[in-house]
Design a protein around this motif. Structure first.
Motif, PDB file in Angstrom:
ATOM      1  N   THR A 197       0.826  -1.209   0.000  1.00  0.00           N
ATOM      2  CA  THR A 197       0.000   0.000   0.000  1.00  0.00           C
ATOM      3  C   THR A 197       0.860   1.258   0.000  1.00  0.00           C
ATOM      4  N   SER A 198       2.019   1.208   0.639  1.00  0.00           N
ATOM      5  CA  SER A 198       2.934   2.354   0.587  1.00  0.00           C
ATOM      6  C   SER A 198       3.421   2.587  -0.835  1.00  0.00           C
ATOM      7  N   PHE A 199       3.751   1.501  -1.529  1.00  0.00           N
ATOM      8  CA  PHE A 199       4.228   1.612  -2.904  1.00  0.00           C
ATOM      9  C   PHE A 199       3.129   2.155  -3.817  1.00  0.00           C
ATOM     10  N   VAL A 200       1.924   1.610  -3.690  1.00  0.00           N
ATOM     11  CA  VAL A 200       0.815   2.066  -4.531  1.00  0.00           C
ATOM     12  C   VAL A 200       0.481   3.526  -4.229  1.00  0.00           C
ATOM     13  N   GLY A 201       0.517   3.893  -2.956  1.00  0.00           N
ATOM     14  CA  GLY A 201       0.239   5.277  -2.590  1.00  0.00           C
ATOM     15  C   GLY A 201       1.240   6.244  -3.190  1.00  0.00           C
ATOM     16  N   ALA A 202       2.521   5.866  -3.145  1.00  0.00           N
ATOM     17  CA  ALA A 202       3.554   6.750  -3.693  1.00  0.00           C
ATOM     18  C   ALA A 202       3.536   6.759  -5.216  1.00  0.00           C
ATOM     19  N   ALA A 203       3.318   5.601  -5.815  1.00  0.00           N
ATOM     20  CA  ALA A 203       3.402   5.514  -7.271  1.00  0.00           C
ATOM     21  C   ALA A 203       2.152   6.024  -7.970  1.00  0.00           C
ATOM     22  N   CYS A 204       0.994   5.839  -7.372  1.00  0.00           N
ATOM     23  CA  CYS A 204      -0.255   6.169  -8.074  1.00  0.00           C
ATOM     24  C   CYS A 204      -1.022   7.309  -7.421  1.00  0.00           C
ATOM     25  N   ILE A 205      -1.353   7.136  -6.152  1.00  0.00           N
ATOM     26  CA  ILE A 205      -2.262   8.086  -5.519  1.00  0.00           C
ATOM     27  C   ILE A 205      -1.649   9.483  -5.452  1.00  0.00           C
ATOM     28  N   LEU A 206      -0.390   9.569  -5.072  1.00  0.00           N
ATOM     29  CA  LEU A 206       0.264  10.879  -4.995  1.00  0.00           C
ATOM     30  C   LEU A 206       0.371  11.518  -6.374  1.00  0.00           C
ATOM     31  N   GLN A 207       0.658  10.714  -7.389  1.00  0.00           N
ATOM     32  CA  GLN A 207       0.773  11.254  -8.742  1.00  0.00           C
ATOM     33  C   GLN A 207      -0.569  11.754  -9.267  1.00  0.00           C
ATOM     34  N   PHE A 208      -1.616  10.932  -9.091  1.00  0.00           N
ATOM     35  CA  PHE A 208      -2.925  11.314  -9.622  1.00  0.00           C
ATOM     36  C   PHE A 208      -3.584  12.423  -8.813  1.00  0.00           C
ATOM     37  N   SER A 209      -3.102  12.670  -7.590  1.00  0.00           N
ATOM     38  CA  SER A 209      -3.684  13.731  -6.766  1.00  0.00           C
ATOM     39  C   SER A 209      -2.965  15.061  -6.921  1.00  0.00           C
ATOM     40  N   PHE A 210      -1.642  15.033  -7.066  1.00  0.00           N
ATOM     41  CA  PHE A 210      -0.889  16.278  -7.021  1.00  0.00           C
ATOM     42  C   PHE A 210      -0.038  16.563  -8.249  1.00  0.00           C
ATOM     43  N   THR A 211       0.526  15.567  -8.885  1.00  0.00           N
ATOM     44  CA  THR A 211       1.451  15.827  -9.993  1.00  0.00           C
ATOM     45  C   THR A 211       0.717  16.023 -11.316  1.00  0.00           C
ATOM     46  N   PHE A 212      -0.074  15.039 -11.728  1.00  0.00           N
ATOM     47  CA  PHE A 212      -0.730  15.100 -13.032  1.00  0.00           C
ATOM     48  C   PHE A 212      -1.737  16.244 -13.162  1.00  0.00           C
ATOM     49  N   PRO A 213      -2.610  16.486 -12.167  1.00  0.00           N
ATOM     50  CA  PRO A 213      -3.568  17.592 -12.343  1.00  0.00           C
ATOM     51  C   PRO A 213      -2.902  18.951 -12.530  1.00  0.00           C
ATOM     52  N   LEU A 214      -1.834  19.217 -11.791  1.00  0.00           N
ATOM     53  CA  LEU A 214      -1.171  20.513 -11.939  1.00  0.00           C
ATOM     54  C   LEU A 214      -0.447  20.623 -13.277  1.00  0.00           C
ATOM     55  N   THR A 215       0.129  19.523 -13.726  1.00  0.00           N
ATOM     56  CA  THR A 215       0.778  19.536 -15.030  1.00  0.00           C
ATOM     57  C   THR A 215      -0.247  19.778 -16.132  1.00  0.00           C
ATOM     58  N   LEU A 216      -1.391  19.116 -16.033  1.00  0.00           N
ATOM     59  CA  LEU A 216      -2.453  19.328 -17.013  1.00  0.00           C
ATOM     60  C   LEU A 216      -3.013  20.749 -16.934  1.00  0.00           C
ATOM     61  N   LEU A 217      -3.083  21.316 -15.721  1.00  0.00           N
ATOM     62  CA  LEU A 217      -3.562  22.683 -15.565  1.00  0.00           C
ATOM     63  C   LEU A 217      -2.633  23.672 -16.257  1.00  0.00           C
ATOM     64  N   VAL A 218      -1.340  23.481 -16.103  1.00  0.00           N
ATOM     65  CA  VAL A 218      -0.390  24.375 -16.778  1.00  0.00           C
ATOM     66  C   VAL A 218      -0.546  24.263 -18.296  1.00  0.00           C
ATOM     67  N   GLY A 219      -0.690  23.053 -18.802  1.00  0.00           N
ATOM     68  CA  GLY A 219      -0.903  22.878 -20.242  1.00  0.00           C
ATOM     69  C   GLY A 219      -2.177  23.536 -20.716  1.00  0.00           C
ATOM     70  N   PHE A 220      -3.257  23.401 -19.924  1.00  0.00           N
ATOM     71  CA  PHE A 220      -4.515  24.061 -20.294  1.00  0.00           C
ATOM     72  C   PHE A 220      -4.361  25.575 -20.271  1.00  0.00           C
ATOM     73  N   ASN A 221      -3.708  26.105 -19.240  1.00  0.00           N
ATOM     74  CA  ASN A 221      -3.502  27.547 -19.155  1.00  0.00           C
ATOM     75  C   ASN A 221      -2.697  28.063 -20.350  1.00  0.00           C
ATOM     76  N   ILE A 222      -1.670  27.326 -20.727  1.00  0.00           N
ATOM     77  CA  ILE A 222      -0.853  27.756 -21.868  1.00  0.00           C
ATOM     78  C   ILE A 222      -1.696  27.798 -23.138  1.00  0.00           C
ATOM     79  N   GLN A 223      -2.469  26.745 -23.389  1.00  0.00           N
ATOM     80  CA  GLN A 223      -3.286  26.720 -24.597  1.00  0.00           C
ATOM     81  C   GLN A 223      -4.373  27.788 -24.573  1.00  0.00           C
ATOM     82  N   ASN A 224      -5.021  27.945 -23.432  1.00  0.00           N
ATOM     83  CA  ASN A 224      -6.125  28.897 -23.327  1.00  0.00           C
ATOM     84  C   ASN A 224      -5.636  30.345 -23.388  1.00  0.00           C
ATOM     85  N   ASP A 225      -4.502  30.623 -22.746  1.00  0.00           N
ATOM     86  CA  ASP A 225      -4.002  31.993 -22.696  1.00  0.00           C
ATOM     87  C   ASP A 225      -3.236  32.392 -23.953  1.00  0.00           C
TER      88      ASP A 225
END
Length: 133
Positions: A26-54
């Motif tokens: 569960t520690s491995f899954v939390g670090a590999a998946c949950i942390l990425q899908f909660s904090f890394t990927f959404p912010l990266t996608l937000l920056v990409g959306f902001n760049i395209q929209n702006d």
């Protein structure tokens, strides 16, 4: 319906007892998946959306016909879109990099713990003995 909760907990106990390293897993899954899908990927996608929209210029869209026509492409467009919300984009990228670093450290710690536990041969499924001592 009232027997669903005890059945759920019985199943959870069987899974936890059958997999000796469930806490490391569960520690491995939390670090590999949950942390990425909660904090890394959404912010990266937000920056990409902001760049395209702006990066959209007012003269690129014709409201009467609904047609769009890009006036430029490539790095110039990306820089224009990035600079519009510069401080927020920098913050989001730094936050995503911090989350990716924390995820990397969490993966390293869980893999190290799994390796150590396998090397000690202290794995025994379906026992009531304390695995720590």
């Amino acid at each position: 319906m009232k027997y669903l909760v005890p059945a759920y907990w019985a199943l959870a106990w069987v899974i936890a007892a059958a997999i000796p390293q469930i806490s490391n897993l569960t520690s491995f899954v939390g670090a590999a998946c949950i942390l990425q899908f909660s904090f890394t990927f959404p912010l990266t996608l937000l920056v990409g959306f902001n760049i395209q929209n702006d990066a959209i210029l007012p003269e690129e869209f014709n409201p009467t016909t609904g047609q769009t026509q890009r006036l430029d492409n490539g790095m110039k467009r990306w820089i224009r879109g990035y600079k519009k919300k510069f401080v927020w984009n920098i913050f989001d990228i730094l936050y995503a990099l911090g989350a990716a670093g924390a995820a990397g450290l969490g993966i390293w710690a869980s893999v190290t713990s799994m390796h150590k536990q396998f090397a000690e041969n202290s794995l025994a499924p379906f026992t009531c003995a304390n695995p720590a001592g």
